[in-house]
Design a protein around this motif. Structure first.
Motif, PDB file in Angstrom:
ATOM      1  N   GLY A 105       0.831  -1.201   0.000  1.00 49.13           N
ATOM      2  CA  GLY A 105       0.000   0.000   0.000  1.00 49.13           C
ATOM      3  C   GLY A 105       0.863   1.248   0.000  1.00 49.13           C
ATOM      4  O   GLY A 105       1.812   1.361  -0.785  1.00 49.13           O
ATOM      5  N   PRO A 106       0.597   2.222   0.895  1.00 56.03           N
ATOM      6  CA  PRO A 106       1.399   3.455   0.928  1.00 56.03           C
ATOM      7  C   PRO A 106       2.694   3.320   1.731  1.00 56.03           C
ATOM      8  O   PRO A 106       3.453   4.278   1.845  1.00 56.03           O
ATOM      9  N   ILE A 107       2.937   2.128   2.292  1.00 54.37           N
ATOM     10  CA  ILE A 107       4.127   1.943   3.125  1.00 54.37           C
ATOM     11  C   ILE A 107       5.352   1.751   2.221  1.00 54.37           C
ATOM     12  O   ILE A 107       5.374   0.849   1.385  1.00 54.37           O
ATOM     13  N   PRO A 108       6.392   2.581   2.370  1.00 55.30           N
ATOM     14  CA  PRO A 108       7.602   2.399   1.565  1.00 55.30           C
ATOM     15  C   PRO A 108       8.279   1.072   1.883  1.00 55.30           C
ATOM     16  O   PRO A 108       8.145   0.540   2.991  1.00 55.30           O
ATOM     17  N   SER A 109       9.007   0.531   0.926  1.00 54.91           N
ATOM     18  CA  SER A 109       9.723  -0.733   1.158  1.00 54.91           C
ATOM     19  C   SER A 109      11.098  -0.702   0.516  1.00 54.91           C
ATOM     20  O   SER A 109      11.295  -0.081  -0.533  1.00 54.91           O
ATOM     21  N   VAL A 110      12.036  -1.355   1.178  1.00 57.34           N
ATOM     22  CA  VAL A 110      13.369  -1.570   0.620  1.00 57.34           C
ATOM     23  C   VAL A 110      13.642  -3.067   0.668  1.00 57.34           C
ATOM     24  O   VAL A 110      13.589  -3.666   1.742  1.00 57.34           O
ATOM     25  N   ILE A 111      13.868  -3.653  -0.477  1.00 52.01           N
ATOM     26  CA  ILE A 111      14.216  -5.071  -0.561  1.00 52.01           C
ATOM     27  C   ILE A 111      15.730  -5.173  -0.696  1.00 52.01           C
ATOM     28  O   ILE A 111      16.315  -4.629  -1.635  1.00 52.01           O
ATOM     29  N   LEU A 112      16.366  -5.864   0.238  1.00 51.54           N
ATOM     30  CA  LEU A 112      17.803  -6.081   0.179  1.00 51.54           C
ATOM     31  C   LEU A 112      18.056  -7.528  -0.235  1.00 51.54           C
ATOM     32  O   LEU A 112      17.723  -8.449   0.508  1.00 51.54           O
ATOM     33  N   ARG A 113      18.616  -7.712  -1.403  1.00 51.38           N
ATOM     34  CA  ARG A 113      18.986  -9.055  -1.869  1.00 51.38           C
ATOM     35  C   ARG A 113      20.451  -9.278  -1.495  1.00 51.38           C
ATOM     36  O   ARG A 113      21.351  -8.685  -2.074  1.00 51.38           O
ATOM     37  N   ILE A 114      20.654 -10.145  -0.511  1.00 54.32           N
ATOM     38  CA  ILE A 114      21.935 -10.237   0.178  1.00 54.32           C
ATOM     39  C   ILE A 114      22.726 -11.460  -0.283  1.00 54.32           C
ATOM     40  O   ILE A 114      22.188 -12.566  -0.363  1.00 54.32           O
ATOM     41  N   ALA A 115      23.999 -11.255  -0.561  1.00 57.88           N
ATOM     42  CA  ALA A 115      24.894 -12.362  -0.929  1.00 57.88           C
ATOM     43  C   ALA A 115      25.115 -13.267   0.283  1.00 57.88           C
ATOM     44  O   ALA A 115      24.594 -13.017   1.371  1.00 57.88           O
ATOM     45  N   GLY A 116      25.889 -14.322   0.099  1.00 56.96           N
ATOM     46  CA  GLY A 116      26.170 -15.254   1.187  1.00 56.96           C
ATOM     47  C   GLY A 116      26.953 -14.575   2.304  1.00 56.96           C
ATOM     48  O   GLY A 116      28.042 -14.045   2.082  1.00 56.96           O
ATOM     49  N   VAL A 117      26.409 -14.575   3.511  1.00 54.67           N
ATOM     50  CA  VAL A 117      26.999 -13.826   4.622  1.00 54.67           C
ATOM     51  C   VAL A 117      28.014 -14.682   5.385  1.00 54.67           C
ATOM     52  O   VAL A 117      27.800 -15.878   5.602  1.00 54.67           O
ATOM     53  N   TYR A 118      29.096 -14.051   5.794  1.00 49.69           N
ATOM     54  CA  TYR A 118      30.136 -14.695   6.609  1.00 49.69           C
ATOM     55  C   TYR A 118      30.648 -13.668   7.617  1.00 49.69           C
ATOM     56  O   TYR A 118      30.285 -12.482   7.558  1.00 49.69           O
ATOM     57  N   ASP A 119      31.497 -14.115   8.552  1.00 46.98           N
ATOM     58  CA  ASP A 119      32.170 -13.183   9.449  1.00 46.98           C
ATOM     59  C   ASP A 119      33.580 -13.688   9.714  1.00 46.98           C
ATOM     60  O   ASP A 119      34.034 -14.643   9.064  1.00 46.98           O
ATOM     61  N   ASP A 120      34.281 -13.057  10.646  1.00 47.90           N
ATOM     62  CA  ASP A 120      35.679 -13.428  10.884  1.00 47.90           C
ATOM     63  C   ASP A 120      35.838 -14.862  11.390  1.00 47.90           C
ATOM     64  O   ASP A 120      36.899 -15.468  11.234  1.00 47.90           O
ATOM     65  N   ARG A 121      34.782 -15.404  12.010  1.00 48.44           N
ATOM     66  CA  ARG A 121      34.821 -16.778  12.523  1.00 48.44           C
ATOM     67  C   ARG A 121      34.145 -17.747  11.549  1.00 48.44           C
ATOM     68  O   ARG A 121      33.826 -18.861  11.904  1.00 48.44           O
ATOM     69  N   CYS A 122      33.913 -17.294  10.342  1.00 47.85           N
ATOM     70  CA  CYS A 122      33.292 -18.025   9.228  1.00 47.85           C
ATOM     71  C   CYS A 122      31.766 -17.937   9.277  1.00 47.85           C
ATOM     72  O   CYS A 122      31.187 -17.065   8.662  1.00 47.85           O
ATOM     73  N   HIS A 123      31.098 -18.840   9.997  1.00 43.67           N
ATOM     74  CA  HIS A 123      29.628 -18.827  10.087  1.00 43.67           C
ATOM     75  C   HIS A 123      28.975 -18.749   8.707  1.00 43.67           C
ATOM     76  O   HIS A 123      27.970 -18.061   8.520  1.00 43.67           O
ATOM     77  N   SER A 124      29.559 -19.444   7.761  1.00 40.27           N
ATOM     78  CA  SER A 124      28.994 -19.595   6.418  1.00 40.27           C
ATOM     79  C   SER A 124      28.977 -21.083   6.104  1.00 40.27           C
ATOM     80  O   SER A 124      30.027 -21.739   6.149  1.00 40.27           O
ATOM     81  N   ILE A 125      27.808 -21.623   5.802  1.00 39.70           N
ATOM     82  CA  ILE A 125      27.696 -23.069   5.575  1.00 39.70           C
ATOM     83  C   ILE A 125      28.599 -23.547   4.430  1.00 39.70           C
ATOM     84  O   ILE A 125      29.392 -24.476   4.611  1.00 39.70           O
ATOM     85  N   PRO A 126      28.528 -22.942   3.229  1.00 45.77           N
ATOM     86  CA  PRO A 126      29.384 -23.467   2.144  1.00 45.77           C
ATOM     87  C   PRO A 126      30.875 -23.274   2.405  1.00 45.77           C
ATOM     88  O   PRO A 126      31.673 -24.169   2.116  1.00 45.77           O
ATOM     89  N   ILE A 127      31.265 -22.129   2.965  1.00 42.97           N
ATOM     90  CA  ILE A 127      32.693 -21.889   3.198  1.00 42.97           C
ATOM     91  C   ILE A 127      33.220 -22.816   4.286  1.00 42.97           C
ATOM     92  O   ILE A 127      34.296 -23.410   4.149  1.00 42.97           O
ATOM     93  N   SER A 128      32.485 -22.962   5.384  1.00 43.76           N
ATOM     94  CA  SER A 128      32.961 -23.807   6.486  1.00 43.76           C
ATOM     95  C   SER A 128      33.104 -25.258   6.057  1.00 43.76           C
ATOM     96  O   SER A 128      34.055 -25.944   6.456  1.00 43.76           O
ATOM     97  N   HIS A 129      32.180 -25.742   5.229  1.00 46.43           N
ATOM     98  CA  HIS A 129      32.289 -27.133   4.774  1.00 46.43           C
ATOM     99  C   HIS A 129      33.449 -27.309   3.794  1.00 46.43           C
ATOM    100  O   HIS A 129      34.101 -28.359   3.779  1.00 46.43           O
ATOM    101  N   GLN A 130      33.712 -26.298   2.991  1.00 42.49           N
ATOM    102  CA  GLN A 130      34.861 -26.388   2.095  1.00 42.49           C
ATOM    103  C   GLN A 130      36.156 -26.391   2.913  1.00 42.49           C
ATOM    104  O   GLN A 130      37.082 -27.158   2.622  1.00 42.49           O
ATOM    105  N   ILE A 131      36.211 -25.559   3.949  1.00 44.67           N
ATOM    106  CA  ILE A 131      37.372 -25.552   4.844  1.00 44.67           C
ATOM    107  C   ILE A 131      37.532 -26.918   5.514  1.00 44.67           C
ATOM    108  O   ILE A 131      38.640 -27.457   5.603  1.00 44.67           O
ATOM    109  N   GLN A 132      36.430 -27.486   5.986  1.00 45.84           N
ATOM    110  CA  GLN A 132      36.484 -28.787   6.659  1.00 45.84           C
ATOM    111  C   GLN A 132      37.041 -29.872   5.737  1.00 45.84           C
ATOM    112  O   GLN A 132      37.906 -30.661   6.145  1.00 45.84           O
TER     113      GLN A 132
END
Length: 205
Positions: free
Chosen positions: A19-46
């Protein structure tokens, strides 16, 4: 498949019902952090850390890859979108991710070099062969079920590179971190305390 399909349905619902409510859609890539916490990256590391046979095999184009995004850059983007909400278009869709996409081979070489001091060579295998191997592993009792499922094999050739020009234009945002420079931090944490790294990333014992 179901996961991205649910996102498409959700975006359409927001478009149709906002309706009249503004919206912002964020299409986000695969998220990781310094401790990994990314399913595909962590399994590749393993796989590489444990020197598994499947760490040397891949059923897709090894020069293709997926875009990723550091958690702190994601938080910055969300905060910026909230701060600028009154100046943004009433309906806006933005891609968030790093502009440099590391290929599967890039990741293999960097991870193996950081862990073992040498680069692993990745060998391409036919998809039918990889599907049989994944199916057998998934249905063999008394072993840890693998991350790779047979249906994933068909997606192995996918390649994602992002155009973040809209994020730059409307949010004046771009990533300040990158996966290539964060991988050494992940591997240092792995080497310092492998058990904790495995536990935090859901890799089992």
């Amino acid at each position: 498949w179901g996961y991205p399909y649910s996102k498409i349905v959700t975006e359409k619902l927001i478009h149709d019902m906002r309706g009249p409510i503004p919206s912002v859609i964020l299409r986000i890539a695969g998220v990781y952090d310094d401790r990994c916490h990314s399913i595909p990256i962590s399994h590749q590391i393993q796989r590489i850390y444990e020197n598994r046979l499947e760490s040397r095999l891949f059923a897709g184009n090894i020069h293709h890859g997926a875009s990723f995004l550091h958690m702190e850059d994601l938080v910055d983007a969300i905060a910026t979108a909230v701060e600028r909400r009154k100046t943004l278009p009433h309906e806006l869709t933005v891609l968030l991710g790093e502009t440099k996409t590391l290929s599967y081979d890039d990741l293999q070489r960097q991870i193996s070099r950081l862990i073992h001091g040498k680069e692993f060579t990745t060998y391409s295998v036919p998809k039918w062969f990889a599907k049989i191997g994944a199916w057998v592993q998934c249905h063999t009792p008394f072993i840890t079920k693998p991350f790779i499922k047979p249906w994933m094999i068909d997606l192995a050739d996918d390649n994602y590179t992002l155009n973040i020009s809209r994020a730059k234009q409307y949010l004046e945002w771009e990533p300040q971190r990158c996966l290539e420079k964060t991988l050494p931090k992940m591997i240092d944490i792995l080497k310092t305390d492998p058990a904790r790294f495995y536990k935090e990333n859901g890799l089992g014992e």
